[in-house]
Design a protein around this motif. Structure first.
Motif, mmCIF file in Angstrom:
data_model
loop_
_atom_site.group_PDB
_atom_site.id
_atom_site.type_symbol
_atom_site.label_atom_id
_atom_site.label_comp_id
_atom_site.label_asym_id
_atom_site.label_seq_id
_atom_site.Cartn_x
_atom_site.Cartn_y
_atom_site.Cartn_z
ATOM 1 N N THR A 127 0.739 -1.506 0.748
ATOM 2 C CA THR A 127 0.434 0.124 -0.174
ATOM 3 C C THR A 127 1.244 0.928 0.214
ATOM 4 O OG1 THR A 127 -0.249 0.010 2.363
ATOM 5 C CG2 THR A 127 -2.089 -1.048 1.080
ATOM 6 N N HIS A 128 1.658 1.255 0.531
ATOM 7 C CA HIS A 128 2.991 2.501 0.596
ATOM 8 C C HIS A 128 4.334 1.753 0.634
ATOM 9 C CE1 HIS A 128 1.840 1.911 4.538
ATOM 10 N NE2 HIS A 128 2.601 3.124 5.375
ATOM 11 N N TRP A 129 5.352 2.696 0.913
ATOM 12 C CA TRP A 129 6.723 2.228 1.472
ATOM 13 C C TRP A 129 7.154 1.467 2.328
ATOM 14 C CZ3 TRP A 129 11.082 4.360 3.684
ATOM 15 C CH2 TRP A 129 11.086 5.348 4.386
ATOM 16 N N HIS A 130 6.143 2.237 3.533
ATOM 17 C CA HIS A 130 6.818 1.809 5.294
ATOM 18 C C HIS A 130 7.060 0.611 5.431
ATOM 19 C CE1 HIS A 130 5.256 6.038 6.225
ATOM 20 N NE2 HIS A 130 6.630 6.387 5.696
ATOM 21 N N PHE A 131 8.173 0.271 5.600
ATOM 22 C CA PHE A 131 8.843 -1.561 6.368
ATOM 23 C C PHE A 131 7.717 -2.382 6.933
ATOM 24 C CE2 PHE A 131 8.932 -0.877 11.370
ATOM 25 C CZ PHE A 131 8.913 0.409 11.266
ATOM 26 N N ASP A 132 7.141 -1.890 8.052
ATOM 27 C CA ASP A 132 6.013 -2.211 8.294
ATOM 28 C C ASP A 132 5.017 -2.970 7.531
ATOM 29 O OD1 ASP A 132 5.293 0.666 8.407
ATOM 30 O OD2 ASP A 132 3.770 0.047 10.191
ATOM 31 N N HIS A 133 4.976 -2.634 6.587
ATOM 32 C CA HIS A 133 4.084 -3.221 4.822
ATOM 33 C C HIS A 133 5.234 -3.895 3.970
ATOM 34 C CE1 HIS A 133 0.848 -0.579 6.449
ATOM 35 N NE2 HIS A 133 1.522 0.006 7.385
ATOM 36 N N THR A 134 6.186 -2.687 3.882
ATOM 37 C CA THR A 134 6.811 -3.842 2.912
ATOM 38 C C THR A 134 7.716 -5.172 3.436
ATOM 39 O OG1 THR A 134 8.701 -2.030 3.105
ATOM 40 C CG2 THR A 134 6.368 -1.860 1.543
ATOM 41 N N ALA A 213 -0.706 11.885 0.969
ATOM 42 C CA ALA A 213 -1.125 11.866 2.163
ATOM 43 C C ALA A 213 -0.685 11.395 3.346
ATOM 44 C CB ALA A 213 -2.491 11.356 1.590
ATOM 45 N N HIS A 214 -0.747 10.296 3.189
ATOM 46 C CA HIS A 214 0.065 9.285 4.543
ATOM 47 C C HIS A 214 1.867 9.788 4.250
ATOM 48 C CE1 HIS A 214 1.978 6.862 7.839
ATOM 49 N NE2 HIS A 214 2.077 6.027 6.589
ATOM 50 N N THR A 215 1.878 9.474 2.789
ATOM 51 C CA THR A 215 3.096 9.747 2.005
ATOM 52 C C THR A 215 3.629 9.727 0.744
ATOM 53 O OG1 THR A 215 3.236 7.162 1.038
ATOM 54 C CG2 THR A 215 4.411 7.104 3.063
ATOM 55 N N GLY A 232 -4.438 0.875 3.833
ATOM 56 C CA GLY A 232 -3.470 0.993 4.213
ATOM 57 C C GLY A 232 -3.212 2.428 5.100
ATOM 58 N N ASP A 233 -1.861 2.687 4.887
ATOM 59 C CA ASP A 233 -1.690 3.998 6.543
ATOM 60 C C ASP A 233 -2.571 5.235 5.422
ATOM 61 O OD1 ASP A 233 -0.448 1.977 7.954
ATOM 62 O OD2 ASP A 233 1.406 3.217 8.301
ATOM 63 N N LEU A 234 -3.793 5.138 5.177
ATOM 64 C CA LEU A 234 -4.394 6.161 5.012
ATOM 65 C C LEU A 234 -4.885 6.065 5.925
ATOM 66 C CD1 LEU A 234 -4.879 5.956 0.845
ATOM 67 C CD2 LEU A 234 -3.328 8.116 2.417
HETATM 68 ZN ZN LIG Z 1 3.138 3.855 7.179
#
Ligand SMILES: [Zn+2]
Length: 342
Positions: A127-134, A213-215, A232-234
């Motif tokens: 959903t985006h680049w952050h570590f807890d998602h990728t 938005a979040h990123t 995701g983190d939206l």
């Molecule tokens: Zn995030």
């Protein structure tokens, strides 16, 4: 790992000032939480935890959550816990996995995926680049999956970043988190700019990018038949969100993304947050209203010439913290996050 942290002790006041300085440099505070590696001896100055230590501690905290499984629709399952919410579409065409938890959760994620059936993982969607998602892109790629994401996700994962204000030590001290570029084998192999559609297992997945938005890497995933929207983190359900000023995050964009999903959803739509329990339109509307309130309050302080640390000292979210400040980000952190992303 090279640390860009300032190797000195600073006062809380100084820390707040540092924490408003983006300029690529991460923060350091004076804490030495139990469990973090440290070098210390009686009579000698303690060595600050390294950037790698802080990140390892953040991963360990996420990984402390139990992994829970919830059926959302035909072939659609939510796995929640160690680093947020993962949604899996499973069927004869293979598994489609959206987001991947933190790295230490890999054995549990692998087991949970195996438990859904024998089909291989075909696609992983970030959903985006952050570590807890990728974080688990690499083992899923190694198992044969194709990782698909917005083009900015690949771009951001390929560069170093320092995220301010994200880390809170056990005594409340704040710090930034430093990220080195991800290894090539963890990067998305396939990217898109505006939107992408996948049809599999009788389901249609619509992937849509939103403005910063979040990123600046965020997408939401609409499981059209199951009436599930994964944001995701939206969306942080029931807690203040982190918004990442280091990679283009803007609070106005998070509000706009919430408005967009509110217009897409109906009363039965299941809305999956990046963090927090499964939500619905009502939960998202409350989150959106909180963002508007906090944005307005900080905007007023900022336009009156207050610095970020002065804005924090005003405690502008005092009446909101009881409801929203008990998640990943507390009220003091969120004042700074809003200040930096207005
Ligand atoms: Zn995030």
């Amino acid at each position: 790992m090279k640390s860009s942290f300032l190797q000195k002790q600073i006062s809380r006041r100084e820390m707040l000032r540092y924490s408003t300085t983006l300029a690529g440099s991460a923060l350091l505070t004076t804490f030495f939480p139990a469990g973090l590696p440290r070098v210390s001896a009686a009579g000698y100055a303690q060595q600050a935890p390294s950037a790698a230590d802080l990140l390892a501690d953040m991963r360990a905290r996420f990984n402390a959550a139990p992994l829970e499984t919830q059926r959302l629709g035909e072939g659609v399952t939510m796995l929640s816990g160690p680093g947020g919410c993962v949604v899996v579409l499973n069927g004869p065409d293979g598994k489609f996995v959206v987001d991947t938890f933190v790295a230490p959760a890999w054995p549990r994620l692998e087991k949970a995926l195996d438990g859904l059936g024998n089909a291989p993982v075909k696609f992983v969607i970030d959903t985006h680049w952050h570590f807890d998602h990728t974080d688990n892109n690499a083992p899923l790629r190694a198992a044969g999956a194709t990782v698909l994401a917005h083009e900015n996700t690949k771009k951001r994962m390929s560069a170093p970043h320092d995220l301010p204000v994200l880390y809170r030590g056990p005594n409340g001290q704040l710090a930034g988190l430093h990220f080195d570029p991800s290894p090539v084998q963890a990067l998305p192999q396939q990217t898109f700019a505006a939107g992408y559609k996948l049809e599999a297992n009788g389901e249609t997945l619509a992937l849509e990018h939103v403005a910063a938005a979040h990123t600046d890497t965020d997408i939401y995933v609409h499981f059209e038949k199951a009436n599930v929207i994964q944001m995701g983190d939206l969306f942080f359900n029931g807690m203040y969100p982190y918004i990442d000023p280091s990679t283009g995050g803007k609070i106005i964009g998070v509000i706009a993304a919430a408005d967009k999903i509110l217009s897409l959803a109906d009363k039965d739509t299941k809305i999956v947050a990046g963090h927090g329990p499964l939500g619905d339109k009502g939960d998202l509307a409350k989150f959106r209203d909180m963002l508007v309130t906090t944005r307005d309050r900080v905007e007023k302080l900022k336009s009156a010439g207050k610095s970020a640390q002065e804005a924090v000292a005003e405690k502008p979210f005092a009446d909101l913290d009881e409801t929203w400040g008990k998640g990943i980000i507390n009220g003091d952190q969120f004042v700074q996050v809003v200040y930096l992303t207005i």
